[in-house]
Design a protein around this motif. Sequence first.
Motif, PDB file in Angstrom:
ATOM      1  N   VAL A 130       0.844  -1.201   0.000  1.00  0.00           N
ATOM      2  CA  VAL A 130       0.000   0.000   0.000  1.00  0.00           C
ATOM      3  C   VAL A 130       0.877   1.248   0.000  1.00  0.00           C
ATOM      4  O   VAL A 130       0.626   2.219  -0.733  1.00  0.00           O
ATOM      5  N   ALA A 131       1.931   1.228   0.813  1.00  0.00           N
ATOM      6  CA  ALA A 131       2.846   2.375   0.869  1.00  0.00           C
ATOM      7  C   ALA A 131       3.548   2.585  -0.464  1.00  0.00           C
ATOM      8  O   ALA A 131       3.672   3.720  -0.940  1.00  0.00           O
ATOM      9  N   ALA A 132       4.003   1.497  -1.089  1.00  0.00           N
ATOM     10  CA  ALA A 132       4.725   1.614  -2.360  1.00  0.00           C
ATOM     11  C   ALA A 132       3.848   2.214  -3.448  1.00  0.00           C
ATOM     12  O   ALA A 132       4.309   3.049  -4.248  1.00  0.00           O
ATOM     13  N   VAL A 133       2.597   1.788  -3.498  1.00  0.00           N
ATOM     14  CA  VAL A 133       1.674   2.321  -4.500  1.00  0.00           C
ATOM     15  C   VAL A 133       1.436   3.808  -4.261  1.00  0.00           C
ATOM     16  O   VAL A 133       1.402   4.616  -5.205  1.00  0.00           O
ATOM     17  N   ALA A 134       1.287   4.185  -2.993  1.00  0.00           N
ATOM     18  CA  ALA A 134       1.060   5.592  -2.677  1.00  0.00           C
ATOM     19  C   ALA A 134       2.275   6.444  -3.032  1.00  0.00           C
ATOM     20  O   ALA A 134       2.148   7.536  -3.591  1.00  0.00           O
ATOM     21  N   VAL A 135       3.465   5.934  -2.720  1.00  0.00           N
ATOM     22  CA  VAL A 135       4.692   6.678  -3.037  1.00  0.00           C
ATOM     23  C   VAL A 135       4.826   6.848  -4.546  1.00  0.00           C
ATOM     24  O   VAL A 135       5.174   7.930  -5.040  1.00  0.00           O
ATOM     25  N   ARG A 136       4.529   5.792  -5.274  1.00  0.00           N
ATOM     26  CA  ARG A 136       4.633   5.868  -6.738  1.00  0.00           C
ATOM     27  C   ARG A 136       3.644   6.883  -7.307  1.00  0.00           C
ATOM     28  O   ARG A 136       3.877   7.452  -8.382  1.00  0.00           O
ATOM     29  N   LEU A 185      -7.245   0.762  -3.399  1.00  0.00           N
ATOM     30  CA  LEU A 185      -5.978   1.039  -2.725  1.00  0.00           C
ATOM     31  C   LEU A 185      -4.967   1.689  -3.669  1.00  0.00           C
ATOM     32  O   LEU A 185      -3.783   1.769  -3.366  1.00  0.00           O
ATOM     33  N   GLY A 186      -5.462   2.163  -4.808  1.00  0.00           N
ATOM     34  CA  GLY A 186      -4.611   2.866  -5.747  1.00  0.00           C
ATOM     35  C   GLY A 186      -3.904   1.984  -6.749  1.00  0.00           C
ATOM     36  O   GLY A 186      -3.080   2.477  -7.534  1.00  0.00           O
ATOM     37  N   GLY A 187      -4.219   0.676  -6.771  1.00  0.00           N
ATOM     38  CA  GLY A 187      -3.528  -0.246  -7.658  1.00  0.00           C
ATOM     39  C   GLY A 187      -4.321  -0.605  -8.898  1.00  0.00           C
ATOM     40  O   GLY A 187      -5.367  -0.014  -9.199  1.00  0.00           O
ATOM     41  N   SER A 188      -3.821  -1.614  -9.617  1.00  0.00           N
ATOM     42  CA  SER A 188      -4.433  -2.026 -10.876  1.00  0.00           C
ATOM     43  C   SER A 188      -4.939  -3.466 -10.849  1.00  0.00           C
ATOM     44  O   SER A 188      -5.365  -3.985 -11.880  1.00  0.00           O
ATOM     45  N   TRP A 193      -0.899  -6.010  -7.223  1.00  0.00           N
ATOM     46  CA  TRP A 193      -1.451  -6.838  -6.153  1.00  0.00           C
ATOM     47  C   TRP A 193      -2.613  -6.174  -5.426  1.00  0.00           C
ATOM     48  O   TRP A 193      -3.256  -6.810  -4.593  1.00  0.00           O
ATOM     49  N   LEU A 194      -2.863  -4.906  -5.723  1.00  0.00           N
ATOM     50  CA  LEU A 194      -3.877  -4.141  -4.998  1.00  0.00           C
ATOM     51  C   LEU A 194      -4.888  -3.545  -5.966  1.00  0.00           C
ATOM     52  O   LEU A 194      -4.526  -3.079  -7.055  1.00  0.00           O
ATOM     53  N   GLY A 195      -6.156  -3.541  -5.545  1.00  0.00           N
ATOM     54  CA  GLY A 195      -7.216  -3.008  -6.374  1.00  0.00           C
ATOM     55  C   GLY A 195      -7.234  -1.493  -6.418  1.00  0.00           C
ATOM     56  O   GLY A 195      -6.488  -0.803  -5.707  1.00  0.00           O
ATOM     57  N   ALA A 196      -8.132  -0.965  -7.247  1.00  0.00           N
ATOM     58  CA  ALA A 196      -8.245   0.486  -7.409  1.00  0.00           C
ATOM     59  C   ALA A 196      -8.578   1.171  -6.093  1.00  0.00           C
ATOM     60  O   ALA A 196      -8.215   2.335  -5.880  1.00  0.00           O
ATOM     61  N   VAL A 217      -9.947  -6.607  -1.964  1.00  0.00           N
ATOM     62  CA  VAL A 217      -9.305  -5.480  -2.652  1.00  0.00           C
ATOM     63  C   VAL A 217      -7.836  -5.750  -2.973  1.00  0.00           C
ATOM     64  O   VAL A 217      -7.095  -4.817  -3.308  1.00  0.00           O
ATOM     65  N   GLY A 218      -7.434  -7.016  -2.901  1.00  0.00           N
ATOM     66  CA  GLY A 218      -6.070  -7.321  -3.284  1.00  0.00           C
ATOM     67  C   GLY A 218      -5.653  -8.713  -2.860  1.00  0.00           C
ATOM     68  O   GLY A 218      -6.314  -9.356  -2.033  1.00  0.00           O
ATOM     69  N   ALA A 219      -4.572  -9.186  -3.449  1.00  0.00           N
ATOM     70  CA  ALA A 219      -3.973 -10.464  -3.088  1.00  0.00           C
ATOM     71  C   ALA A 219      -2.474 -10.344  -3.345  1.00  0.00           C
ATOM     72  O   ALA A 219      -2.049 -10.166  -4.485  1.00  0.00           O
TER      73      ALA A 219
END
Length: 244
Positions: free
Chosen positions: A28-34, A230-233, A225-228, A203-205
Amino acid sequence: MPGVPDAKVLVVTGTGTEIGKTVTTAAVAAVAVRAGRSVAVLKPAQTGLAPGEPGDADEVARLAGGAVTPVELARYPEPLAPGTAAARAGLAPVRPAEVAEAALELAASHDLVLVEGAGGLLVHFDAEGASLADAARLLGAPVLVVAQAGLGTLNSVQLTAEALRARGLAQAGVVIGSWPREPGLAERCNVGDLPRVAGAPLVGAVPAGAGALPAAAFRARAAQWLGAELGGSWDGEEFARRAG
């Protein structure tokens, strides 16, 4: 469900220990930082480590990137519930109000604060039974639940969801913290059952072994690995289709 990508504080809990909570927090942190957000990770109580050893907050910062600020409020040497570990060490326990105060202070200078608990939602911080749930209630923050993939997870996820609802806490969804490379029947069936028992979406795996990846590879893959939410794909419908 709260708009997690825009949240200032997100509490991350698990349905037990050693289920991938720290690695999920790092994702979650990595996606937010990106996405250009400044991130702090707050560990209210770290147990089972000696002074100077890297803790969970440090591991999140290592995996997610140097832009993450790791903060630990209390450390106890024995690998026990924080309240028990504090009492046995003769040290002061961490209190929910301290957690909330620290999180709000970090939120004043960061776009996102991730508060990672120890074990499950109701693990005791002190002899009075205060827990991460009390800190989440003081913060008014949504709670992300990290769960196991296999047998036993449905019961623990439902119990956690019921505890959240009983306290008026918003659930930000469920992430499977360690998805096996070769899932069995129970794991595949649980993909469809977890949202039903949680009353919240999957919301993710995060794949098993993700925490052992080189940090650069971890950061590059985290959004997958994370859904939208949580900011992912990550595509939950496609994942469920493949799992079935």
